[in-house]
Design an enzyme around this catalytic site. Structure first.
Site, mmCIF file in Angstrom:
data_model
loop_
_atom_site.group_PDB
_atom_site.id
_atom_site.type_symbol
_atom_site.label_atom_id
_atom_site.label_comp_id
_atom_site.label_asym_id
_atom_site.label_seq_id
_atom_site.Cartn_x
_atom_site.Cartn_y
_atom_site.Cartn_z
ATOM 1 N N SER A 8 0.837 -1.199 0.000
ATOM 2 C CA SER A 8 0.000 0.000 0.000
ATOM 3 C C SER A 8 0.868 1.244 0.000
ATOM 4 C CB SER A 8 -0.857 -0.019 1.267
ATOM 5 O OG SER A 8 -1.335 1.272 1.576
ATOM 6 N N TYR A 22 -0.181 0.168 10.295
ATOM 7 C CA TYR A 22 -0.507 -0.547 9.058
ATOM 8 C C TYR A 22 0.600 -0.360 8.011
ATOM 9 C CZ TYR A 22 -3.142 -1.554 4.736
ATOM 10 O OH TYR A 22 -3.562 -2.044 3.531
ATOM 11 N N LYS A 47 3.144 -3.204 6.423
ATOM 12 C CA LYS A 47 3.288 -3.430 4.974
ATOM 13 C C LYS A 47 4.749 -3.260 4.554
ATOM 14 C CE LYS A 47 -0.988 -4.256 3.522
ATOM 15 N NZ LYS A 47 -1.351 -5.590 2.992
#
Lengths: 328, 328
Positions: free
Chosen positions: A126, A150, A154
């Site tokens: 992402s 997050y 990633k």
């Protein structure tokens, strides 16, 4: 060819599955088996008449002991690893985010390594791996300084993927998806939700709230483009990728004002008039830390294709989610 | 103030301990307790007359169950986290590298988080986080694409450190050490070993082998400078660091020819003549993937200081390791 999808029941997972089932092949090789894994069962009725000779719905928690080994044991040739908790949840629940997004991915990579069959692994990363401040366009060699747990997870998974690839345990490729727009379904509480909401709600005859200024610039790709990225990535060779296997994806870079203008062009100004401006300081601050423009030169050179305009993104939503009909 | 050092028995750990014991204070605050952790016992006799009122030698395996919790339970105010297996070992033993370098660091961060006292954590990272190809000078915003498992593990730990810092579980800072030169002790099999060997062995009256061309360029800092970086990092505030808490350190950038010229200036040309050229294809290839010049602008602006010339680096080795005497 046997394909495993983790996180198959999610929005992108379902659309990827639909496309694979429809095409019955991946880069010219027939798909004879699909394994669809998620924590909730994949809605299997859609697959009945698919023509894929064997389709297995697998339900389980990827980071749980033994679960990843079960997946490696089905001996997939290609793995689309989409499983993960989303950014809002990873930020609210620190332990869950690391457990699912980091430990789950590491367990999968370890299980694959131990199984010794080095499948292709396409990992959905992402643009949350980036953190402000940014140059006007983020180049391919820009560093990853995520500002969320997050994004951290990633970025860590990208590093693991590259090392397992370098060691020849897998054939890996990671793709950094831009904001997916228009997301189908109900409005959610994600800070990025309005980017889709200001298109989706007006097209459905409902009012949408715009919490930021018209001048906010961001990069978008449709769910259809995201599925295209995943499939294109699965066809790239080690030689094409080189050592740097994690790639920023292209997208349509535009301001909110340009999004709204595209909506008006495609669906009429009365539809675009269904957007109410209601500034939200918190969302403005969060969005202010997000990338505006991703250069994505390597991805473009490798043949990844995003939409050419935001008009196209609006039309894809009308086509895929609204059967071509805009609410009066 | 209570200071914990992990990997305290290593070369940098011992030199850091010696300096802290000598100065008995860190950034103006008296040190009243030192906890020295490693898998092997710290040679404690050196500390007897130190003046630090309490000095504990702790022996254990950081990633083993409960070990990190024991360290958090001693309630340190500052942690210098130096523990880890070196790059050659992490490359040869995949499991051990991830277990010690990644799981060990994560266990320590988790134990600290659960203890709830947010200490300062100074993490020793490495320029191994970078992977070729490089621009002529690596800028602070260059991406991390390590080409070893060791570099991957360091890059992952940097990301964890930054997220735990952002969440306020710790006050973190990571420093990417350049190649440490002159490393004291015996020659080892590390591909980088010759950078120290071509200085250390001639100064000790022995022949050294140079396996690469004179034109190879690299960045070096003395063990003394590395200890200085660690101590300086411990004094930086959240405000000074901002969100990007992992910093490339400065060093002396020079070619092998310039290293040898410095040796001749400091110790005489007969000493520099003790270097025998014996090209080694493997080492040439490995070193070819390493960074040449690190810009380190942020670190310099934050007050980190490396040596001004390679002559200084040679003199520090003669001073610290040879009691000022060069072998005839």
């Amino acid at each position: 060819m046997h394909i495993l999808i983790t996180g198959a029941a999610g929005m992108i997972g379902r659309k990827l599955t639909e496309r694979l089932v429809k095409e019955r092949a991946l880069h010219g090789r027939p798909i004879d088996r699909l394994s669809l894994h998620d924590v909730v069962p994949f809605p299997a009725e859609a697959l009945k008449a698919s023509g894929v000779s064997k389709c297995d719905v697998l339900v389980g928690d990827l980071p749980a002991a033994g679960e990843a080994d079960k997946l490696a044991a089905v001996r997939p040739d290609v793995i689309f690893h989409l499983a993960g908790v989303v950014s809002g949840e990873a930020e609210l629940d620190f332990d869950k985010g690391y457990r699912v997004n980091l430990d789950g991915t590491r367990a999968l990579l370890e299980a694959i390594r131990k199984a010794g069959r080095h499948p292709k692994v396409v990992f959905s990363s992402s643009i949350a791996v980036y953190g402000a401040p940014f140059p006007p366009a983020i180049p391919d060699d820009f560093h990853l300084t995520p500002l969320t747990s997050y994004g951290t997870q990633k970025a860590i998974c990208e590093l693991l993927l590259a090392d397992y690839h370098r060691r020849n345990f897998i054939d890996g490729v990671g793709i950094r998806l831009p904001t997916i727009c228009v997301r189908p379904g109900k409005p959610n509480k994600a800070a990025s939700g309005f980017f889709s909401g200001i298109i989706r709600e007006p097209l459905a005859g409902q009012e949408a709230v715009l919490p930021v200024a018209d001048t906010v610039r961001h990069t978008h790709a449709s769910p259809r483009a995201a599925v295209g990225f995943l499939i294109h990535a699965a066809g790239l060779t080690r030689e094409q990728l080189g050592a740097r296997i994690n790639l920023a994806m292209p997208g349509v870079c535009c301001t909110v004002a340009e999004q709204i203008a595209a909506l008006a062009r495609v669906a009429g100004s009365e539809v675009a008039a269904r957007i109410r401006r209601e500034p939200d300081e918190l969302i403005m601050r969060i969005v202010g830390g997000w990338p505006e423009r991703i250069a994505a030169r390597r991805a473009l050179a490798l043949g990844f294709k995003a939409e050419g305009s935001f008009d196209e993104i609006v039309k894809i939503h009308i086509d895929e989610e609204l059967n071509g009909q805009v609410a009066a």
